[in-house]
Design a protein around this motif. Structure first.
Motif, PDB file in Angstrom:
ATOM      1  N   PRO A 337       0.915  -1.136  -0.130  1.00  0.00           N
ATOM      2  CA  PRO A 337      -0.130  -0.023  -0.098  1.00  0.00           C
ATOM      3  C   PRO A 337       0.739   1.276  -0.223  1.00  0.00           C
ATOM      4  O   PRO A 337       1.950   1.412   0.542  1.00  0.00           O
ATOM      5  CB  PRO A 337      -0.679  -0.159   1.373  1.00  0.00           C
ATOM      6  CG  PRO A 337       0.140  -1.069   1.967  1.00  0.00           C
ATOM      7  CD  PRO A 337       0.582  -2.122   1.377  1.00  0.00           C
ATOM      8  N   GLU A 338       0.429   2.313  -0.791  1.00  0.00           N
ATOM      9  CA  GLU A 338       0.955   3.416  -0.815  1.00  0.00           C
ATOM     10  C   GLU A 338       0.833   4.027   0.975  1.00  0.00           C
ATOM     11  O   GLU A 338      -0.061   3.960   1.397  1.00  0.00           O
ATOM     12  CB  GLU A 338       0.120   4.740  -1.380  1.00  0.00           C
ATOM     13  CG  GLU A 338       0.270   4.230  -3.161  1.00  0.00           C
ATOM     14  CD  GLU A 338      -0.341   5.412  -3.917  1.00  0.00           C
ATOM     15  OE1 GLU A 338      -0.664   6.238  -3.306  1.00  0.00           O
ATOM     16  OE2 GLU A 338      -0.334   5.220  -5.026  1.00  0.00           O
ATOM     17  N   GLY A 339       2.175   4.767   1.016  1.00  0.00           N
ATOM     18  CA  GLY A 339       2.428   5.198   2.607  1.00  0.00           C
ATOM     19  C   GLY A 339       3.158   4.180   3.237  1.00  0.00           C
ATOM     20  O   GLY A 339       3.904   4.507   4.503  1.00  0.00           O
ATOM     21  N   GLY A 340       3.474   3.119   2.610  1.00  0.00           N
ATOM     22  CA  GLY A 340       4.401   2.073   3.015  1.00  0.00           C
ATOM     23  C   GLY A 340       3.507   0.764   4.085  1.00  0.00           C
ATOM     24  O   GLY A 340       2.341   1.117   4.337  1.00  0.00           O
ATOM     25  N   THR A 341       4.333  -0.037   4.360  1.00  0.00           N
ATOM     26  CA  THR A 341       4.013  -1.098   5.266  1.00  0.00           C
ATOM     27  C   THR A 341       4.923  -1.737   6.122  1.00  0.00           C
ATOM     28  O   THR A 341       6.184  -1.599   5.888  1.00  0.00           O
ATOM     29  CB  THR A 341       3.289  -2.254   4.296  1.00  0.00           C
ATOM     30  OG1 THR A 341       2.826  -3.348   5.212  1.00  0.00           O
ATOM     31  CG2 THR A 341       4.415  -2.945   3.474  1.00  0.00           C
ATOM     32  N   ALA A 342       4.619  -2.362   7.284  1.00  0.00           N
ATOM     33  CA  ALA A 342       5.759  -2.477   8.145  1.00  0.00           C
ATOM     34  C   ALA A 342       6.328  -3.631   7.791  1.00  0.00           C
ATOM     35  O   ALA A 342       5.381  -4.748   7.298  1.00  0.00           O
ATOM     36  CB  ALA A 342       5.119  -2.574   9.762  1.00  0.00           C
ATOM     37  N   ILE A 343       7.562  -4.038   8.221  1.00  0.00           N
ATOM     38  CA  ILE A 343       8.126  -5.343   8.112  1.00  0.00           C
ATOM     39  C   ILE A 343       7.883  -6.032   9.434  1.00  0.00           C
ATOM     40  O   ILE A 343       7.849  -5.501  10.652  1.00  0.00           O
ATOM     41  CB  ILE A 343       9.682  -5.266   8.063  1.00  0.00           C
ATOM     42  CG1 ILE A 343       9.814  -4.684   6.519  1.00  0.00           C
ATOM     43  CG2 ILE A 343      10.312  -6.342   8.061  1.00  0.00           C
ATOM     44  CD1 ILE A 343      11.412  -4.597   6.122  1.00  0.00           C
ATOM     45  N   SER A 344       7.768  -7.388   9.387  1.00  0.00           N
ATOM     46  CA  SER A 344       7.384  -8.072  10.423  1.00  0.00           C
ATOM     47  C   SER A 344       8.130  -9.248  10.264  1.00  0.00           C
ATOM     48  O   SER A 344       8.222  -9.809   9.392  1.00  0.00           O
ATOM     49  CB  SER A 344       5.861  -8.418  10.860  1.00  0.00           C
ATOM     50  OG  SER A 344       5.622  -9.240  11.804  1.00  0.00           O
TER      51      SER A 344
END
Length: 529
Positions: A337-344
């Protein structure tokens, strides 16, 4: 005569010698019983197959012994966590009661022996503190060596409760934990425990999958690019979603969505409200609900849904398959998604009392080694790659994204360390409330889903949220504000003054309150208010 006897006996000596020449180089006899490793995991069959095949060879090459992997899968992550807690309580009680000197086993001990920090709490009963110390010094086990997969939240909790212990990988292989290889944290999330009680194996990011044919049917054909797009009226009755109370990865996805709303609002209080109401609109748009995140991309690819939330490995796998099916012209796509996504991190941990500890430690070394890591990210048949299944799981080791591996990687242009770099996970915002979030979404979006969807449909039929502000205000009501989140978190936890009956009553009140709000929103929308 002696010569004739020796000549006659020679064939017998040769036959007797054959087994010694054919034995493994390590000296272990070839007919020695296979060693065993027990792993509890919600991983799919492809991962289990490749782990089994590759680790058997790894173990044989290094130790000259056969190994048998026993995978246990009692359900999704939530089911596994509950199973582990129940088993440790039962096994510790048996251990405790086996020595009369320990005293009487009580409900208070059963409830608090795994409570973090209670051993040093002067207000806790002495019997509870003593039992906790006894558990932490014991080798009580549940017949399982490792837990694999499920997310860092649950493994952090196991570590604090004492169910997980140091796997020792930092001591055996300090070179793996150089920040240029495996950083301790990234984007605000821990990738491994400093005390060795869990280790990230691969990385996951979360995004949106969509079917371009179905999306075109909805209007302008613009694909969803942001989390907020999934809450748009055009997606009513078209989304495939999973139950966050059953899937840890899906719960993590909605936690990230809410964090992004909090960051966008530059105000945690307003952002929490925005995120939860977006979550409600997304569930109001649901067509299919499943109990496993891996089923969502298939629903979208087959056209049973227009879009959904997805983990990167499932999204990319389905996209590749879709390309093959449609001669390089896919209609299924996965996008961060635009705006980024967290790494887990998707981790693994050694459980207390592991019955096959030495083998378990060898498995930890294997999954963090170059051989084990490349198994996750390379194409089938590539050197050090899987045999049959492309696992499409990005390695946690940063040193394996270099140009020398690009040709053989299943997704050569994808590096989660880069895709999530513009999103900072702020653990203090939602981390302590991860379990609360599971329960809250269930109470406000899943249990009253019929009323939720009817209210949303009535609002849309009335012209949309702007046309019926009173109805939308009722739709957006929440059980509590972010300002009161610590108290809400206390209410859904059993404790000295909270029984299971009390917790259930709180959850029921939240569900019934949400249901009443949706019924009021539907009534107001039909009145044009």
């Amino acid at each position: 005569m002696l010569k004739k006897i020796l000549v006659a006996a020679l064939p017998i000596f040769v036959l007797l010698a054959i087994p010694f020449f054919l034995r493994p180089a390590s000296g272990a006899p070839s007919d020695a019983p296979a060693e065993k490793l027990v792993i509890i995991s919600a991983h799919n069959e492809s991962i289990k197959y490749e782990y089994d095949r590759a680790f058997r060879q790894y173990y044989r090459d290094r130790f000259g012994r056969d190994i048998e992997l026993d995978f246990r899968s009692p359900g999704g992550t939530s089911d596994i966590v509950k199973y582990i807690a129940d088993r440790y309580e039962a096994e510790f009680r048996h251990f405790f009661e086996s020595d009369p000197a320990n005293g009487e086993w009580t409900p208070e001990i059963a409830k608090r022996f795994a409570e973090p920090g209670v051993e040093n709490d002067p207000t806790a009963p002495e019997a509870v503190r003593k039992a906790r110390k006894l558990f932490l010094s014991s080798d009580v086990g549940i017949g399982i060596d490792l837990m694999a997969g499920g997310g860092t939240f649950d493994m952090q909790r196991h570590a604090k409760r004492g169910f997980a212990v140091d796997g020792g990988a930092q001591k055996r292989h300090p070179e793996y934990f150089d920040p240029a290889v495996i950083p301790q944290s990234f984007g605000g999330d821990e990738l491994y425990d400093k005390q060795g009680r869990y280790y990230g194996v691969v990385l996951s990011t979360f995004g949106i999958c969509y079917n371009s044919d179905r999306v075109r049917e909805l209007g302008d054909g613009a694909p969803p690019k942001r989390w907020a797009d999934l809450g748009e009226p055009r997606f009513y009755n078209t989304l495939s979603l999973a139950d966050p109370s059953k899937s840890g990865s899906v719960n993590k996805c909605f936690e990230i969505l809410i964090q992004q709303c909090m960051a966008d609002a530059n105000d945690p209080v307003a952002g929490w409200e925005n995120g939860l109401n977006l979550t409600k609109r997304i569930f109001a748009n649901a067509r299919n609900l499943t109990d496993a995140a891996g089923k969502i991309p298939h629903d979208v690819a087959t056209g049973n849904a227009a879009a959904g939330v997805a983990i990167d490995t499932y999204g990319f796998t389905e996209q590749e398959w879709n390309e093959l099916q449609f001669d390089g012209k896919p209609h299924f796509f996965y996008v961060p998604p635009e705006g980024g996504t967290a790494i887990s991190a998707d981790p693994i941990q050694l459980l207390r009392g592991a019955p096959n500890r030495k083998v378990a430690e060898a498995f930890l070394d294997f999954v963090l080694s170059k051989e084990g890591q490349l198994l996750h990210s390379l194409k089938p048949g590539a050197p050090d790659g899987p045999l049959k299944h492309a696992l499409r799981r990005p390695t946690i080791r940063r040193d394996l994204y270099g140009a020398e591996y690009r040709e053989h990687r299943t997704d050569p242009g994808y590096n989660p360390y880069e895709s999530g770099a513009n999103f900072v996970y702020r653990a203090q915002w939602t981390g302590p409330y991860y379990s609360l979030l599971r329960i809250l979404i269930k109470c406000i979006a899943l249990e009253p889903q019929a009323e939720l969807q009817r209210a949303w449909r009535a609002i849309l039929d009335a012209g949309g949220p702007e046309k019926v502000p009173e109805a939308m205000a009722a739709f957006n009501r929440l059980p509590f504000s972010y300002r009161d989140i610590d108290e809400a978190n206390r209410l859904i936890r059993k404790g000295k003054d909270r029984t299971a009956v009390d917790v259930a009553a709180t959850c029921r009140a939240w569900s019934e309150g949400a249901r009443a709000n949706y019924l009021e929103a539907e009534r107001l929308a039909k009145q044009g208010r």
